[in-house]
Motif scaffolding. Structure first.
Motif, PDB file in Angstrom:
ATOM      1  N   GLY A 134      21.251 -49.276  22.033  1.00 44.14           N
ATOM      2  CA  GLY A 134      21.456 -50.029  20.815  1.00 44.14           C
ATOM      3  C   GLY A 134      21.619 -51.501  21.170  1.00 44.14           C
ATOM      4  N   LEU A 135      21.862 -52.346  20.159  1.00 38.50           N
ATOM      5  CA  LEU A 135      21.992 -53.781  20.395  1.00 38.50           C
ATOM      6  C   LEU A 135      23.214 -54.318  19.677  1.00 38.50           C
ATOM      7  CD1 LEU A 135      20.377 -56.255  21.698  1.00 38.50           C
ATOM      8  CD2 LEU A 135      19.749 -56.780  19.336  1.00 38.50           C
ATOM      9  N   ILE A 136      24.001 -55.111  20.380  1.00 41.17           N
ATOM     10  CA  ILE A 136      25.100 -55.868  19.781  1.00 41.17           C
ATOM     11  C   ILE A 136      24.711 -57.339  19.856  1.00 41.17           C
ATOM     12  CG2 ILE A 136      27.538 -56.473  19.914  1.00 41.17           C
ATOM     13  CD1 ILE A 136      28.067 -53.808  21.255  1.00 41.17           C
ATOM     14  N   CYS A 137      24.626 -57.992  18.703  1.00 42.82           N
ATOM     15  CA  CYS A 137      24.143 -59.368  18.637  1.00 42.82           C
ATOM     16  C   CYS A 137      24.916 -60.110  17.548  1.00 42.82           C
ATOM     17  CB  CYS A 137      22.644 -59.401  18.339  1.00 42.82           C
ATOM     18  SG  CYS A 137      22.202 -58.772  16.706  1.00 42.82           S
ATOM     19  N   PRO A 138      24.782 -61.422  17.453  1.00 44.09           N
ATOM     20  CA  PRO A 138      25.476 -62.177  16.403  1.00 44.09           C
ATOM     21  C   PRO A 138      25.041 -61.760  15.006  1.00 44.09           C
ATOM     22  CG  PRO A 138      24.717 -63.637  18.160  1.00 44.09           C
ATOM     23  CD  PRO A 138      24.108 -62.303  18.421  1.00 44.09           C
ATOM     24  N   HIS A 139      25.925 -61.964  14.057  1.00 41.86           N
ATOM     25  CA  HIS A 139      25.656 -61.570  12.678  1.00 41.86           C
ATOM     26  C   HIS A 139      24.412 -62.265  12.129  1.00 41.86           C
ATOM     27  CE1 HIS A 139      26.129 -61.795   8.261  1.00 41.86           C
ATOM     28  NE2 HIS A 139      26.599 -60.571   8.388  1.00 41.86           N
ATOM     29  N   ASP A 140      24.246 -63.544  12.419  1.00 40.99           N
ATOM     30  CA  ASP A 140      23.094 -64.285  11.895  1.00 40.99           C
ATOM     31  C   ASP A 140      21.778 -63.824  12.487  1.00 40.99           C
ATOM     32  OD1 ASP A 140      24.846 -65.736  10.374  1.00 40.99           O
ATOM     33  OD2 ASP A 140      24.900 -67.468  11.712  1.00 40.99           O
ATOM     34  N   CYS A 141      21.814 -63.140  13.609  1.00 39.16           N
ATOM     35  CA  CYS A 141      20.597 -62.659  14.266  1.00 39.16           C
ATOM     36  C   CYS A 141      20.299 -61.202  13.941  1.00 39.16           C
ATOM     37  CB  CYS A 141      20.712 -62.822  15.782  1.00 39.16           C
ATOM     38  SG  CYS A 141      20.985 -64.516  16.335  1.00 39.16           S
ATOM     39  N   GLY A 142      21.156 -60.552  13.162  1.00 41.99           N
ATOM     40  CA  GLY A 142      20.955 -59.144  12.829  1.00 41.99           C
ATOM     41  C   GLY A 142      19.645 -58.861  12.126  1.00 41.99           C
ATOM     42  N   PRO A 143      19.248 -59.665  11.094  1.00 40.64           N
ATOM     43  CA  PRO A 143      17.954 -59.406  10.445  1.00 40.64           C
ATOM     44  C   PRO A 143      16.772 -59.518  11.387  1.00 40.64           C
ATOM     45  CG  PRO A 143      19.332 -60.823   9.077  1.00 40.64           C
ATOM     46  CD  PRO A 143      20.030 -60.699  10.396  1.00 40.64           C
ATOM     47  N   GLU A 144      16.893 -60.348  12.396  1.00 35.40           N
ATOM     48  CA  GLU A 144      15.829 -60.472  13.397  1.00 35.40           C
ATOM     49  C   GLU A 144      15.777 -59.242  14.287  1.00 35.40           C
ATOM     50  OE1 GLU A 144      14.942 -63.329  17.283  1.00 35.40           O
ATOM     51  OE2 GLU A 144      16.297 -64.010  15.700  1.00 35.40           O
ATOM     52  N   ALA A 145      16.938 -58.768  14.740  1.00 33.61           N
ATOM     53  CA  ALA A 145      16.978 -57.604  15.630  1.00 33.61           C
ATOM     54  C   ALA A 145      16.518 -56.339  14.929  1.00 33.61           C
ATOM     55  CB  ALA A 145      18.401 -57.417  16.158  1.00 33.61           C
ATOM     56  N   ALA A 146      16.712 -56.247  13.617  1.00 34.66           N
ATOM     57  CA  ALA A 146      16.352 -55.035  12.886  1.00 34.66           C
ATOM     58  C   ALA A 146      14.853 -54.778  12.883  1.00 34.66           C
ATOM     59  CB  ALA A 146      16.866 -55.131  11.446  1.00 34.66           C
ATOM     60  N   TRP A 147      14.037 -55.810  13.172  1.00 32.90           N
ATOM     61  CA  TRP A 147      12.586 -55.622  13.221  1.00 32.90           C
ATOM     62  C   TRP A 147      12.146 -54.821  14.434  1.00 32.90           C
ATOM     63  CZ3 TRP A 147       9.202 -56.468   9.470  1.00 32.90           C
ATOM     64  CH2 TRP A 147       9.524 -57.361   8.454  1.00 32.90           C
ATOM     65  N   ALA A 148      13.004 -54.653  15.433  1.00 34.61           N
ATOM     66  CA  ALA A 148      12.596 -53.980  16.667  1.00 34.61           C
ATOM     67  C   ALA A 148      12.365 -52.490  16.479  1.00 34.61           C
ATOM     68  CB  ALA A 148      13.643 -54.214  17.765  1.00 34.61           C
ATOM     69  N   GLY A 149      12.862 -51.895  15.424  1.00 36.99           N
ATOM     70  CA  GLY A 149      12.652 -50.469  15.193  1.00 36.99           C
ATOM     71  C   GLY A 149      13.675 -49.919  14.225  1.00 36.99           C
ATOM     72  N   GLU A 150      13.218 -48.997  13.374  1.00 40.24           N
ATOM     73  CA  GLU A 150      14.128 -48.420  12.386  1.00 40.24           C
ATOM     74  C   GLU A 150      15.191 -47.552  13.033  1.00 40.24           C
ATOM     75  OE1 GLU A 150      11.818 -46.311   9.572  1.00 40.24           O
ATOM     76  OE2 GLU A 150      10.857 -48.097   8.706  1.00 40.24           O
ATOM     77  N   ASP A 151      14.898 -46.991  14.207  1.00 45.90           N
ATOM     78  CA  ASP A 151      15.848 -46.107  14.871  1.00 45.90           C
ATOM     79  C   ASP A 151      16.778 -46.862  15.817  1.00 45.90           C
ATOM     80  OD1 ASP A 151      13.769 -46.787  16.512  1.00 45.90           O
ATOM     81  OD2 ASP A 151      13.727 -44.873  17.586  1.00 45.90           O
ATOM     82  N   LEU A 152      16.643 -48.187  15.920  1.00 36.75           N
ATOM     83  CA  LEU A 152      17.491 -48.976  16.813  1.00 36.75           C
ATOM     84  C   LEU A 152      18.860 -49.191  16.171  1.00 36.75           C
ATOM     85  CD1 LEU A 152      17.782 -50.752  19.390  1.00 36.75           C
ATOM     86  CD2 LEU A 152      16.968 -52.673  17.992  1.00 36.75           C
TER      87      LEU A 152
END
Length: 512
Positions: A134-152
Motif C-alpha cells: 500500500g502507500l502512505i502519502c500526504p493528503h494533497d497527493c492522495g488523488p494522484e496516488a489513487a490513479w495507480a490502481g483501484e486495488d492499491l
C-alpha cells in the motif's frame, strides 16, 4: 532491534525501492542519518524532531541511527521525513512495527506535525503497487496516488496524529479518489485567425501527423496566434500517453492537487531559457521543457533569439524521443517525444521580405542570412514543415470570421490519427501513434509513391538537395496528407504538396 520502513528514491521517472532502517541503542545522545543523502535528507532530523514534539512524543536520550539502504544510491528530497519519523515512532513503541510492514511511505513533515505534499507520488504509487504494498502519502497527493490502481491501499493523512489514530482504529481514513483536473477556460479557436489559409493548412497537417513545424514571417503576421491554437485541434491523450505524461509531471512536482487531465501539454519557454532548462539537468537532474512537453507541443517563439547551444541540444531528443542526462554520480533518462513548433522573423528588423523595404544597415539578403545563420542546418533539417506566414492586410482583418473553426479541423485530425494508429498496429508497432514517429523502413513501405511520384521526388530531391532525413520526412508528410484525404495510396499531388514545405527549409539551411 531494527525497524524497517519502505520508501523510494527517484531515478528519472522510475521509483527505486529504499529501505529506511531505524535503530535506537545505548550510547551518546545523537540522531544520525546515513546512506548518501543530500542536504534536504540531512535536515530531516530537525523536522522529524520538531514534528514528534508537536505530536506529543519526545525522542529518547539514546543513540538514534537511521540508515537509508542501499547506501550507495544517492538520496535526494524531503520525502524521507515521514518514513524516518514513522520508523522512529515504531522503534520507541508509539506505533506497531507490523502496521508499517506492507506500506511504502513518503512525505515531508512540517514542524507542527502536518504532512506536506511532495513530488513523485504517482511513480511511487505504481512502484508500491508492483511490490504488493500500500502507500502512505500526504493528503494533497492522495488523488494522484489513487490513479495507480483501484486495488492499491492508499492512506493520505493530514498529520502524524491522524495516521497514528488510524492505526489505533480511533480515526479511520477513507481511500482518496482519483483527481481529474476540471476543464479550464475554452481553448483558443482557429476561427479567430483571419487570412493565413496556407499556414492553417500546414498547422492541420502538423497536428494530423505529429510533425515539427516552423513559421517564418514578419511581426504581427499571426505566427504565435496560430501556434497557440494547435492544442485545440490535437486529439486527447490516450490512457497510456496520459500515464507517461503524468509520471514526468509528478516527478517535476507539476501536478496541481494531484489531478490529471487528458489535454496534451503545451510548453512555451522564453528565449532566455538555458540548455538545462530546455533538456533538463541541474544538480538534481530535473526534467526540462522537452520532457514536460512529452506527447504534447514545445513552442519556441523568436527561435533565433535562443542560444545556439540550447537549440542544438534539441537535436538528439527530436530524433530519439528521449533525453539522457549524465552526471558524475548517476545518469537519468527522461521521455521527450514532443512536437516542436517554432516561429521566427526573417531578419532582426522583421521586414526584410516586405515589398519595397530596404534595410538601413545592410542589404536585405545579407541581413536575413546573418540573422537566420543562428539556427544550425541539422536542426532545421529535423523540422518537417517550413511555412512562410506573410503579413495580414487590413482588408483580411475586416472580413467576417471563417466558417470553419477548431472543431471541424479537429475532427479531420482525429480521423487521420485513427487511420495511422490502425496502420501501425497492423504492422505490430503498437507504440507508434502517428506518421512522424514511424521508423524509416516502415514509412518507406507505408508511403511508397507510384512511378510518377517517384520521378517527381527524384527531380525535387536533386533540385532541393534533400538529405536522407529530408527525403524521409517528405514521405511522412505526404503520407499524412493522404491520410487527411482518406487515400490508401500516396499520390503525386500529396508528394507535391509535401515537397512545397521543404523549399523554405532548403533556403534556410543554405543561410545557416
Amino acid at each position: 532491534m531494527v525497524v524497517r520502513v519502505a520508501t523510494v528514491a527517484f531515478e528519472g521517472v522510475e521509483a527505486r525501492p529504499v529501505d529506511v532502517q531505524v535503530q535506537i541503542a545505548n550510547g551518546n545522545v545523537v540522531f544520525a542519518v546515513v546512506g548518501l543523502g543530500d542536504k534536504a535528507v540531512a535536515e530531516s532530523r530537525e523536522r522529524v524532531r520538531a514534528a514528534l514534539n508537536a505530536s506529543g512524543l519526545a525522542l529518547p536520550a539514546k543513540r538514534i541511527t537511521v540508515n537509508l539502504a542501499p547506501a550507495d544510491l544517492p538520496k535526494e528530497g524531503s520525502h524521507y521525513d515521514l518514513p524516518i519519523a514513522l520508523g522512529v515512532m515504531a522503534a520507541i513503541g508509539a506505533i506497531s512495527p507490523d502496521a508499517l510492514q506492507n506500506y511504502t511511505v513518503l512525505g515531508e513533515l512540517a514542524l507542527d506535525g502536518a504532512v506536506a505534499a511532495v513530488a513523485g507520488v504517482l511513480p511511487a504509487a505504481i512502484a508500491a503497487n508492483a511490490r504488493g504494498h500500500g502507500l502512505i502519502c500526504p493528503h494533497d497527493c492522495g488523488p494522484e496516488a489513487a490513479w495507480a490502481g483501484e486495488d492499491l491501499d492508499v492512506l493520505a493523512p493530514l498529520s502524524l496524529l491522524q495516521l497514528v489514530n488510524h492505526f489505533k482504529g480511533t480515526q479511520v481514513m477513507a481511500r482518496p479518489r482519483p483527481g481529474v483536473r476540471k476543464a479550464g477556460d475554452a481553448q483558443p479557436d482557429l476561427r479567430d485567425v483571419k487570412g493565413q489559409e496556407s499556414a492553417k493548412r500546414a498547422l492541420e497537417i502538423a497536428a494530423a501527423g505529429g510533425h515539427n513545424l516552423l513559421f517564418n514571417g514578419p511581426p504581427g503576421a499571426g505566427k504565435s496566434m496560430l501556434a497557440a491554437r494547435l492544442p485545440s485541434i490535437l486529439p486527447p491523450l490516450s490512457p497510456a500517453e496520459l500515464l507517461e505524461v503524468s509520471l514526468v509531471h509528478s516527478v517535476a512536482g507539476d501536478l496541481a492537487g494531484g489531478a490529471l487531465t487528458d489535454r496534451r501539454p503545451f510548453r512555451a519557454p522564453h528565449h532566455s531559457a538555458s540548455m538545462a532548462a530546455l533538456v533538463g539537468g541541474g544538480v538534481k537532474a530535473r526534467p526540462g521543457e522537452v520532457s514536460l512537453a512529452h506527447h504534447g507541443v514545445l513552442f519556441l517563439d523568436e527561435l533565433p533569439e535562443f542560444s545556439a547551444q540550447a537549440l542544438d541540444s534539441l537535436r538528439q531528443p527530436l530524433e530519439t524521443g528521449e533525453v539522457l542526462i549524465s552526471r558524475a554520480a548517476h545518469r537519468t533518462v527522461y521521455p521527450a517525444r514532443f512536437q516542436l513548433v517554432a516561429a521566427m522573423n526573417p531578419c532582426r528588423c522583421g521586414h526584410a521580405i516586405d515589398p519595397g523595404f530596404a534595410c538601413q544597415r545592410q542589404p536585405n539578403e545579407r541581413c536575413m542570412a546573418q540573422y537566420q545563420a543562428k539556427i544550425s542546418g541539422p536542426l532545421l533539417d529535423r523540422i518537417d514543415l517550413h511555412v512562410e506566414a506573410p503579413a495580414v492586410s487590413a482588408a483580411d482583418l475586416m472580413l467576417p470570421a471563417p466558417a470553419e473553426g477548431s472543431r471541424e479541423v479537429a475532427a479531420r485530425v482525429a480521423a487521420a490519427r485513427t487511420l495511422q494508429r490502425a496502420r501501425y498496429a497492423g504492422m505490430g508497432l503498437s507504440g507508434v501513434a502517428c506518421n512522424a514517429a514511424a521508423p524509416v523502413a516502415v514509412i518507406e513501405e507505408a508511403a511508397r509513391p507510384d512511378s510518377s511520384g517517384l520521378r517527381l521526388v527524384r527531380e525535387a530531391s536533386e533540385r532541393l538537395r534533400l538529405s536522407a532525413r529530408g527525403f524521409h520526412r517528405v514521405l511522412k508528410i505526404a503520407r499524412t496528407i493522404a491520410d487527411l484525404d482518406g487515400a490508401a495510396e500516396v499520390g503525386s499531388a500529396h508528394l507535391a504538396e509535401a515537397l512545397s514545405y521543404r523549399v523554405d527549409a532548403t533556403r534556410l539551411m543554405r543561410a545557416a
